[in-house]
Design a protein around this motif. Structure first.
Motif, PDB file in Angstrom:
ATOM      1  N   ALA A 287     -14.687  30.170   3.613  1.00  0.00           N
ATOM      2  CA  ALA A 287     -13.286  29.918   3.273  1.00  0.00           C
ATOM      3  C   ALA A 287     -13.177  28.789   2.249  1.00  0.00           C
ATOM      4  N   VAL A 288     -13.995  27.762   2.395  1.00  0.00           N
ATOM      5  CA  VAL A 288     -14.015  26.670   1.421  1.00  0.00           C
ATOM      6  C   VAL A 288     -14.398  27.211   0.048  1.00  0.00           C
ATOM      7  N   ARG A 289     -15.403  28.062  -0.013  1.00  0.00           N
ATOM      8  CA  ARG A 289     -15.832  28.628  -1.295  1.00  0.00           C
ATOM      9  C   ARG A 289     -14.687  29.364  -1.973  1.00  0.00           C
ATOM     10  N   ARG A 290     -13.963  30.163  -1.198  1.00  0.00           N
ATOM     11  CA  ARG A 290     -12.857  30.916  -1.799  1.00  0.00           C
ATOM     12  C   ARG A 290     -11.784  29.983  -2.335  1.00  0.00           C
ATOM     13  N   LEU A 291     -11.473  28.915  -1.597  1.00  0.00           N
ATOM     14  CA  LEU A 291     -10.449  27.974  -2.047  1.00  0.00           C
ATOM     15  C   LEU A 291     -10.914  27.174  -3.262  1.00  0.00           C
ATOM     16  N   LEU A 292     -12.185  26.841  -3.320  1.00  0.00           N
ATOM     17  CA  LEU A 292     -12.711  26.133  -4.485  1.00  0.00           C
ATOM     18  C   LEU A 292     -12.656  27.011  -5.725  1.00  0.00           C
ATOM     19  N   GLU A 293     -12.914  28.299  -5.542  1.00  0.00           N
ATOM     20  CA  GLU A 293     -12.920  29.229  -6.681  1.00  0.00           C
ATOM     21  C   GLU A 293     -11.509  29.546  -7.165  1.00  0.00           C
ATOM     22  N   GLY A 294     -10.565  29.637  -6.233  1.00  0.00           N
ATOM     23  CA  GLY A 294      -9.267  30.189  -6.606  1.00  0.00           C
ATOM     24  C   GLY A 294      -8.079  29.254  -6.523  1.00  0.00           C
ATOM     25  N   SER A 295      -8.310  27.970  -6.241  1.00  0.00           N
ATOM     26  CA  SER A 295      -7.175  27.055  -6.143  1.00  0.00           C
ATOM     27  C   SER A 295      -7.544  25.694  -6.715  1.00  0.00           C
ATOM     28  N   THR A 324     -25.451  22.853  -2.529  1.00  0.00           N
ATOM     29  CA  THR A 324     -24.827  22.071  -3.590  1.00  0.00           C
ATOM     30  C   THR A 324     -23.557  21.459  -3.028  1.00  0.00           C
ATOM     31  N   THR A 325     -22.928  20.569  -3.769  1.00  0.00           N
ATOM     32  CA  THR A 325     -21.705  19.932  -3.296  1.00  0.00           C
ATOM     33  C   THR A 325     -20.477  20.771  -3.649  1.00  0.00           C
ATOM     34  N   PRO A 326     -19.379  20.588  -2.922  1.00  0.00           N
ATOM     35  CA  PRO A 326     -18.152  21.303  -3.291  1.00  0.00           C
ATOM     36  C   PRO A 326     -17.709  21.003  -4.716  1.00  0.00           C
ATOM     37  N   GLU A 327     -17.909  19.760  -5.170  1.00  0.00           N
ATOM     38  CA  GLU A 327     -17.492  19.391  -6.524  1.00  0.00           C
ATOM     39  C   GLU A 327     -18.262  20.184  -7.577  1.00  0.00           C
ATOM     40  N   ARG A 328     -19.582  20.253  -7.413  1.00  0.00           N
ATOM     41  CA  ARG A 328     -20.392  20.988  -8.394  1.00  0.00           C
ATOM     42  C   ARG A 328     -20.123  22.488  -8.302  1.00  0.00           C
ATOM     43  N   TYR A 329     -19.895  22.957  -7.097  1.00  0.00           N
ATOM     44  CA  TYR A 329     -19.590  24.378  -6.924  1.00  0.00           C
ATOM     45  C   TYR A 329     -18.298  24.740  -7.646  1.00  0.00           C
ATOM     46  N   ARG A 330     -17.272  23.930  -7.464  1.00  0.00           N
ATOM     47  CA  ARG A 330     -15.996  24.208  -8.127  1.00  0.00           C
ATOM     48  C   ARG A 330     -16.153  24.163  -9.646  1.00  0.00           C
ATOM     49  N   ALA A 331     -16.910  23.209 -10.152  1.00  0.00           N
ATOM     50  CA  ALA A 331     -17.102  23.103 -11.601  1.00  0.00           C
ATOM     51  C   ALA A 331     -17.802  24.338 -12.153  1.00  0.00           C
ATOM     52  N   ALA A 332     -18.691  24.921 -11.366  1.00  0.00           N
ATOM     53  CA  ALA A 332     -19.454  26.068 -11.851  1.00  0.00           C
ATOM     54  C   ALA A 332     -18.718  27.383 -11.685  1.00  0.00           C
ATOM     55  N   PHE A 333     -17.943  27.528 -10.596  1.00  0.00           N
ATOM     56  CA  PHE A 333     -17.465  28.853 -10.241  1.00  0.00           C
ATOM     57  C   PHE A 333     -15.951  28.989 -10.119  1.00  0.00           C
ATOM     58  N   LYS A 334     -15.200  27.955 -10.456  1.00  0.00           N
ATOM     59  CA  LYS A 334     -13.754  28.126 -10.365  1.00  0.00           C
ATOM     60  C   LYS A 334     -13.307  29.233 -11.304  1.00  0.00           C
ATOM     61  N   ALA A 335     -12.416  30.081 -10.830  1.00  0.00           N
ATOM     62  CA  ALA A 335     -11.988  31.280 -11.571  1.00  0.00           C
ATOM     63  C   ALA A 335     -11.636  30.951 -13.006  1.00  0.00           C
ATOM     64  N   GLY A 336     -12.263  31.692 -13.910  1.00  0.00           N
ATOM     65  CA  GLY A 336     -11.934  31.571 -15.317  1.00  0.00           C
ATOM     66  C   GLY A 336     -12.673  30.475 -16.065  1.00  0.00           C
ATOM     67  N   GLN A 337     -13.477  29.654 -15.360  1.00  0.00           N
ATOM     68  CA  GLN A 337     -14.149  28.559 -16.046  1.00  0.00           C
ATOM     69  C   GLN A 337     -15.598  28.868 -16.375  1.00  0.00           C
ATOM     70  N   GLY A 338     -16.183  29.865 -15.703  1.00  0.00           N
ATOM     71  CA  GLY A 338     -17.591  30.154 -15.931  1.00  0.00           C
ATOM     72  C   GLY A 338     -18.430  29.023 -15.420  1.00  0.00           C
ATOM     73  N   GLY A 339     -19.515  28.693 -16.128  1.00  0.00           N
ATOM     74  CA  GLY A 339     -20.324  27.546 -15.741  1.00  0.00           C
ATOM     75  C   GLY A 339     -21.635  27.952 -15.136  1.00  0.00           C
ATOM     76  N   ASP A 340     -22.464  26.951 -14.863  1.00  0.00           N
ATOM     77  CA  ASP A 340     -23.795  27.182 -14.346  1.00  0.00           C
ATOM     78  C   ASP A 340     -24.050  26.182 -13.241  1.00  0.00           C
TER      79      ASP A 340
END
Length: 343
Positions: A287-295, A324-340
């Motif tokens: 659930a955290v992953r989904r919120l990090l990606e989409g909000s 990985t940390t939530p911060e790095r995960y959001r930076a890499a995978f937030k919708a529309g941002q791409g990233g690695d």
């Protein structure tokens, strides 16, 4: 008047899908549906993709595992001459014919010959066995359908096989899990070419439940939960997923199914394969992953909404499961941002 270079750049990208014999039909038709929908929804005067399905047989027939037969555009070795333009994206689909295709020296040599000329080269499901035989994936991290991951690793010790993600990018090489994961991979390719908005419209057009980034696990916790034998446990797991912010302790869960805490913990672990606490933590991390990606919600708010209480506890659990940390995960995978994620 546009230059010749401009005219060339506006030509549709050629996507060629090689189908083994027999092929898993959704490994072929899923990606073609994604690219076809992108053609319709891109808003461009000229379709961005020109998609060709090619056979490994000389008769240009693709035989599938279900018995369905599809007429290909050409055998693979004729397609470049037929279209008269270079291939942009070359995908090898999966299917039970992958072992025979991997042993086809003519096909393997053809893929090797095309590799320096194509922008992207990928495999869906067991197509990874064929692509691996070329040696092009040596020293790369790859994935395939979870059922075949161990065998892929055993047959190709130079590869790093990760059975968890639904797709992986390694430079210009892409591999994915099976069936619908080929659509997820194709959506990612569309996003690279046409942007996030178009890829999202394609997902909506095809009524895909969730547009999944490559790091998502092939088996979600909710999917694993369906292996439970007891209808009461399956119903409880559905309730748990809907109430992540509440008290999901063993005592509360046991009371909902009218069992003693000790017996509930034993039965749950036997049927689900992990303790209730471990299962709850997995649900909450997903659930955290989904919120990090989409909000854009703050970490403290996400932690409270998913039942972790505070961001520090959430961060520790996230590290355990996602490495990985939530911060790095959001930076890499937030919708529309791409990233690695490895950046």
């Amino acid at each position: 008047m546009p230059s010749d270079l401009h005219l060339v750049s506006e030509l549709p990208r050629v996507v060629v899908i090689v189908a083994p014999d027999p092929a898993q039909e959704l490994d072929v038709t899923g990606p073609t549906a994604v690219f076809g929908a992108a053609n319709k929804l891109s808003g461009r005067p000229q379709p961005p993709y020109e998609v060709h399905v090619v056979s490994v047989s000389d008769d240009a027939i693709v035989r599938t595992e279900s018995g369905l037969r599809m007429l290909a555009d050409a055998p693979y070795y004729q397609i470049v001459d037929k279209i008269g333009r270079p291939i942009d994206t070359l995908l090898i689909s999966g299917g039970s014919g992958h072992a025979r295709a991997a042993d086809d020296a003519r096909l393997i040599d053809w893929i090797r010959a095309q590799a320096p000329r194509v922008r992207r080269l990928g495999a869906v499901c067991t197509g990874a066995f064929v692509l691996a035989r070329t040696g092009l994936l040596d020293a790369q991290r790859v994935t395939t359908h979870w059922r075949h991951a161990g065998r892929l690793a055993d047959c190709n010790p130079r590869l790093t096989v990760d059975a968890d993600p639904i797709w992986i990018r390694a430079g210009r090489f892409y591999t994915s899990a099976g069936v619908t994961a080929g659509m997820d991979l194709s959506l990612a390719l569309v996003e690279e070419d046409l942007g996030y908005a178009v890829s999202l419209e394609v997902a909506r057009e095809l009524v895909l439940f969730l547009r999944r980034p490559g790091n998502q696990a092939q088996f979600s916790t909710s999917l694993r939960a369906q292996a439970a034998e007891s209808p009461e446990l399956r119903a409880l797991q559905g309730w748990m997923a809907d109430n992540l912010g509440g008290d999901l302790s063993v005592g509360v869960l046991a009371e909902r199914v009218a069992m003693s805490p000790r017996n509930f913990a034993r039965v749950f672990a036997k049927q689900v394969g992990e303790t209730p606490a471990r299962y709850v933590e997995r649900l909450r991390v997903e659930a955290v992953r989904r919120l990090l990606e989409g909000s854009d919600r703050r970490l403290e708010g996400i932690a409270r909404a998913t039942g972790f209480g505070n961001a520090d506890i959430m961060r520790q659990a996230f590290l355990r499961h996602v490495q990985t940390t939530p911060e790095r995960y959001r930076a890499a995978f937030k919708a529309g941002q791409g990233g690695d994620l490895a950046a």
